[in-house]
Scaffold this active site. Structure first.
Site, short mmCIF file in Angstrom:
data_model
loop_
_atom_site.label_atom_id
_atom_site.label_comp_id
_atom_site.label_asym_id
_atom_site.label_seq_id
_atom_site.Cartn_x
_atom_site.Cartn_y
_atom_site.Cartn_z
N ARG A 109 1.98 -18.73 3.56
CA ARG A 109 3.41 -19.10 3.52
C ARG A 109 4.19 -17.79 3.57
O ARG A 109 4.18 -17.04 2.61
CB ARG A 109 3.68 -19.86 2.22
CG ARG A 109 4.99 -20.60 2.20
CD ARG A 109 5.33 -21.02 0.78
NE ARG A 109 5.68 -19.86 -0.03
CZ ARG A 109 5.61 -19.80 -1.36
NH1 ARG A 109 5.24 -20.83 -2.05
NH2 ARG A 109 5.96 -18.70 -2.00
N HIS A 158 9.00 -20.55 -1.35
CA HIS A 158 8.72 -21.98 -1.35
C HIS A 158 9.81 -22.74 -0.58
O HIS A 158 9.53 -23.57 0.27
CB HIS A 158 8.62 -22.50 -2.78
CG HIS A 158 8.44 -23.97 -2.85
ND1 HIS A 158 7.29 -24.59 -2.42
CD2 HIS A 158 9.28 -24.95 -3.27
CE1 HIS A 158 7.43 -25.90 -2.56
NE2 HIS A 158 8.61 -26.14 -3.07
N TYR A 197 7.19 -12.79 -6.35
CA TYR A 197 5.88 -12.82 -7.00
C TYR A 197 4.72 -12.65 -6.01
O TYR A 197 3.56 -12.53 -6.42
CB TYR A 197 5.72 -14.15 -7.76
CG TYR A 197 6.10 -15.35 -6.91
CD1 TYR A 197 5.21 -15.90 -6.01
CD2 TYR A 197 7.40 -15.90 -6.97
CE1 TYR A 197 5.56 -16.96 -5.20
CE2 TYR A 197 7.76 -16.95 -6.17
CZ TYR A 197 6.84 -17.48 -5.28
OH TYR A 197 7.19 -18.52 -4.47
#
Ligand SMILES: Cc1ncc(C[n+]2csc(CCOP(=O)(O)OP(=O)(O)O)c2C)c(N)n1
Ligand SMILES: [Mg+2]
Length: 323
Positions: A242, A246, A254
């Site tokens: 990814r 998100h 992170y």
């Protein structure tokens, strides 16, 4: 089963890859400019998977995509205008302004079951579809997707077990993009090789480089045709990354930068373009021309969406339930 692609098919795949990438880049830009609405889930990095799957399916098959499977939506015939309108909450969108992302956005006339936000509920729903094909003795396949994170949910195991038991014409793609929101796969499960799960249910489990569109196509096509021929379900783990957060609000601080750099070098769209040129399928000029065509199509979709009306408030109770 011979999944060799002709030069013409490879160029078609490139068109869908660049269309998906361009859509995604323009979507992200729009949201960053404050022209978006609600959330948006970038699928950057997933192009090879969603495009190869859309390409491998037959019109009579049914697919239940996830939030990062934009390419599959486009290949099923969901026009960029309709998808962009949906993202912007317009009456011309798939959900007629009821939802401002791809959640719930399906169209059964295109063989698309709307994505169910509650993970991984698309799995049992797609299995229900596959079982209906089996009972009716129809040579059709139901395919669905699951993330590395969603694969930890109980329903994943129940569904794969039942699909295996009944030899349903079912194909499940686990998109292992290394993260489930901020949780890396290593914090999610001790069995990070997802194909091992297939062993536990007695079905084929195949791993594939999710950044290689031709490789994904070959594996998925074989699984689909095996299922269609009565050979039962398959589990495919497509490994990718990814590349953004998100959703649009998430800067993904992170994620180690070195990990991103590693995957940047494996970019599915850029590397496929290079491969097409190096293998003599095409040249840069033709790829640029295809890219231009995609850019024009996406700009048209944005203009269409931004000039489309929001739904009439009086229609709020319409289409709330399945018709
Ligand atoms: C039952 C349920 N719990 C939590 C969420 C919130 N949620 C949406 S996406 C997501 C992460 C999913 O990770 P993964 O399955 O790896 O898919 P990815 O987003 O990486 O493509 C979470 C926790 C949800 N949609 N459904
Ligand atoms: Mg994930």
């Amino acid at each position: 089963m011979n999944a060799t692609l002709t030069a013409e098919q490879k160029l078609e795949l490139y068109y869908w890859m660049i269309l998906t990438r361009t859509f995604d880049e323009r979507m992200v830009a729009l949201y960053r400019q404050g022209r978006g609405l609600g959330g948006a889930f970038s699928q950057r990095g997933h192009e090879a998977i969603s495009v190869a799957v859309g390409y491998a399916l037959q019109p009579e098959d049914i697919v239940a995509p996830m939030h990062r499977d934009l390419g599959t939506y486009l290949l099923r015939g969901m026009a960029p205008r309709r998808v962009f309108s949906n993202l912007l909450g317009r009456a011309t969108g798939i959900t007629r302004g009821r939802d401002a992302n791809l959640h719930g956005a399906g169209d059964l006339s295109l063989g698309l079951v709307g994505f169910i936000s509650h993970l991984p509920l698309s799995l049992p729903v797609a299995l229900g579809v596959a079982m209906s094909f089996r009972y009716r003795k129809e040579a059709r396949v139901a395919l669905t997707f699951c993330g590395d994170g969603s694969a930890s949910a109980g329903l994943f195991h129940e569904t794969v077990n039942m699909a295996a038991l009944y030899q349903a014409p079912y194909v499940l793609i686990i998109e292992n993009n290394q993260y489930a929101y901020s949780t890396p796969v290593s914090n999610q499960t001790r069995v990070t090789d997802f194909t091992q799960r297939a062993v536990g249910y007695g079905i084929p489990g195949l791993a594939v480089d999710g950044n290689d569109v031709e490789a994904v196509y070959a594996v998925v096509k074989e699984a689909i045709e095996r299922a269609r021929a009565g050979g039962g379900p398959s589990l495919i783990e497509a490994k990718t990354m990814r590349m953004l957060g998100h959703a649009i609000h998430d800067g993904a601080e992170y994620v180690p930068r070195a990990l991103l750099a590693e995957w940047e070098a494996k970019d599915p769209v850029i590397n496929f373009a290079r491969k097409l040129v190096e293998s003599g399928v095409t040249d840069r000029d033709e790829l640029d021309e295809i890219g231009q065509r995609a850019a024009v199509e996406i700009e048209d979709a944005i203009n269409f969406a931004e000039s489309s009306p929001f739904p009439d408030p009086a229609s709020v109770a319409e289409g709330v339930y399945a018709e």
